[in-house]
Scaffold this motif. Structure first.
Motif, short mmCIF file in Angstrom:
data_model
loop_
_atom_site.label_atom_id
_atom_site.label_comp_id
_atom_site.label_asym_id
_atom_site.label_seq_id
_atom_site.Cartn_x
_atom_site.Cartn_y
_atom_site.Cartn_z
N TYR A 221 23.79 36.39 47.72
CA TYR A 221 24.80 36.37 48.78
C TYR A 221 24.17 36.61 50.15
CZ TYR A 221 27.63 36.43 44.64
OH TYR A 221 28.17 36.09 43.43
N THR A 222 23.18 37.51 50.20
CA THR A 222 22.46 37.70 51.46
C THR A 222 21.65 36.45 51.79
OG1 THR A 222 22.28 40.07 51.01
CG2 THR A 222 20.80 39.17 52.67
N PHE A 223 20.97 35.92 50.78
CA PHE A 223 20.20 34.68 50.95
C PHE A 223 21.08 33.57 51.50
CE2 PHE A 223 19.13 30.54 49.13
CZ PHE A 223 17.80 30.39 49.47
N ALA A 224 22.26 33.39 50.92
CA ALA A 224 23.17 32.32 51.33
C ALA A 224 23.69 32.53 52.75
CB ALA A 224 24.32 32.23 50.34
N HIS A 225 24.11 33.77 53.04
CA HIS A 225 24.66 34.07 54.36
C HIS A 225 23.64 33.78 55.46
CE1 HIS A 225 26.97 36.11 57.48
NE2 HIS A 225 25.89 36.78 57.78
N ARG A 226 22.39 34.11 55.21
CA ARG A 226 21.35 33.91 56.22
C ARG A 226 21.03 32.44 56.44
NH1 ARG A 226 16.40 35.95 54.96
NH2 ARG A 226 15.87 36.20 57.17
N ARG A 227 21.50 31.59 55.54
CA ARG A 227 21.21 30.14 55.67
C ARG A 227 22.47 29.31 55.91
NH1 ARG A 227 17.94 33.08 53.18
NH2 ARG A 227 15.68 32.73 53.23
N GLY A 228 23.56 30.00 56.19
CA GLY A 228 24.78 29.30 56.57
C GLY A 228 25.52 28.62 55.44
N VAL A 229 25.32 29.10 54.21
CA VAL A 229 26.04 28.55 53.07
C VAL A 229 26.69 29.71 52.31
CG1 VAL A 229 24.57 26.51 52.86
CG2 VAL A 229 23.95 28.60 51.64
N THR A 230 27.39 29.41 51.21
CA THR A 230 28.04 30.46 50.45
C THR A 230 27.24 30.82 49.20
OG1 THR A 230 29.35 28.97 49.07
CG2 THR A 230 30.27 29.59 51.22
N GLY A 231 27.40 32.06 48.73
CA GLY A 231 26.75 32.47 47.50
C GLY A 231 27.21 31.64 46.32
N LYS A 232 28.47 31.30 46.29
CA LYS A 232 29.02 30.48 45.21
C LYS A 232 28.33 29.12 45.17
CE LYS A 232 33.39 28.63 43.46
NZ LYS A 232 34.87 28.54 43.70
N GLN A 233 28.08 28.57 46.35
CA GLN A 233 27.41 27.28 46.45
C GLN A 233 25.98 27.36 45.90
OE1 GLN A 233 27.68 25.58 50.37
NE2 GLN A 233 25.91 24.24 50.07
N VAL A 234 25.26 28.40 46.27
CA VAL A 234 23.88 28.55 45.80
C VAL A 234 23.84 28.75 44.29
CG1 VAL A 234 21.80 29.99 45.94
CG2 VAL A 234 23.07 29.44 48.02
N LEU A 235 24.75 29.55 43.76
CA LEU A 235 24.79 29.78 42.31
C LEU A 235 25.10 28.49 41.56
CD1 LEU A 235 26.70 33.19 42.28
CD2 LEU A 235 24.35 32.82 41.52
N ALA A 236 25.98 27.68 42.11
CA ALA A 236 26.34 26.42 41.45
C ALA A 236 25.19 25.43 41.46
CB ALA A 236 27.56 25.81 42.14
N LEU A 237 24.37 25.47 42.51
CA LEU A 237 23.26 24.52 42.63
C LEU A 237 22.00 24.98 41.90
CD1 LEU A 237 23.62 23.57 46.41
CD2 LEU A 237 24.13 22.11 44.46
N ASN A 238 21.99 26.25 41.46
CA ASN A 238 20.81 26.80 40.79
C ASN A 238 21.22 27.51 39.50
OD1 ASN A 238 18.53 26.56 43.08
ND2 ASN A 238 20.45 27.19 44.04
N PRO A 239 21.63 26.75 38.47
CA PRO A 239 22.10 27.36 37.22
C PRO A 239 21.05 28.30 36.61
CG PRO A 239 22.49 24.98 37.24
CD PRO A 239 21.61 25.28 38.42
N GLY A 240 21.53 29.42 36.13
CA GLY A 240 20.65 30.34 35.42
C GLY A 240 20.07 31.46 36.26
#
Length: 256
Positions: A221-240
């Motif tokens: 979530y911190t990773f996503a916020h710092r890059r202007g996207v959502t944590g949910k989006q990052v989790l969906a794009l990187n299964p596992g």
């Protein structure tokens, strides 16, 4: 147009005045950070901060193996390197590999954990031989007799050329290694991913991938916020992936 850079290790003793280095026409310095699985260059920490404060582009390199022709466990050596440089403003990471029974395979595994903009350093002979299939930016060492400036064969696809081991650089006690990049400073910054192609004075945007940094604290979530996207989006794009156990320098997809 040529960009000039130098590389330093603890073997270059004394205090370096990086403001004089920059004023002397050098744009970047590559500092030895680690070697093998436990050695840390004693000059790295002070110099990394001082060079960045002077406005230089700063890189860090890992010298593979024990210096006697033996490579250690590739994952252990990489983790040692990554842990040592964490928290410093490092613009490019470099694998320095000049030895080993199977250096090509070892280097390929090490580089899988690095960014595409990071470099591999080795000799001209190794890049034409056992490392000829290595991908990415090549920093090629080829000097003349006595370490003086030499010539490089045009068939070697070099990007950065270390052409001298005996250069006197303002602000550096004694002599040191120097290299050149055969284009403009802007192109050098683009090579490192420091500026985007379309907006050279703005940070890159719209990239498909990002690399986990220390400031992300292992959190999606911190990773996503710092890059202007959502944590949910990052989790969906990187299964596992675990949402709170990201690894330093792990590459994650952030956009489709």
């Amino acid at each position: 147009m040529t960009v000039h850079l130098l590389d330093l290790s603890h073997n270059n003793g004394g205090t370096v005045d990086f403001h004089k280095v920059k004023a002397g026409g050098y744009d970047a310095v590559i500092l030895k950070a680690t070697q093998a699985s436990s050695f840390v260059d004693p000059a790295f920490h002070v110099r990394a901060k001082a060079a960045k404060a002077a406005g230089l582009i700063v890189g860090a390199y890992h010298f593979a193996g024990n210096g006697r022709g033996v490579l250690g466990n590739v994952h252990t050596e990489y983790d040692h390197f990554a842990a040592t440089i964490a928290g410093y403003e490092i613009d490019v990471r470099v694998l320095d590999i000049e030895v080993g029974a199977d250096p090509s395979t070892w280097a390929s595994i090490f580089r899988q954990q690095m960014k595409p903009t990071d470099w591999t350093y080795s000799t001209d002979a190794m890049f034409r031989g056992v490392l000829r299939h290595q991908q990415g930016t090549r920093w090629v060492a080829r000097v003349g007799p006595g370490g003086r400036p030499g010539s490089i064969p045009p068939h070697n696809p070099w990007t950065i050329w270390q052409n001298s081991w005996t250069t006197r650089v303002p602000g550096v006690p004694g002599v040191c290694d120097t290299s050149i990049f055969r284009s403009s400073l802007l192109d050098f910054q683009r090579l490192l991913g420091l500026v985007s192609t379309d907006h050279p004075h703005k940070p890159p945007s719209g990239k498909q991938y990002g690399w986990v940094e220390k400031a992300d604290n292992g959190s999606v979530y911190t990773f996503a916020h710092r890059r202007g996207v959502t944590g949910k989006q990052v989790l969906a794009l990187n299964p596992g992936i675990h949402p709170f156990a990201l690894r330093l320098h792990q590459r994650l997809r952030i956009r489709r």
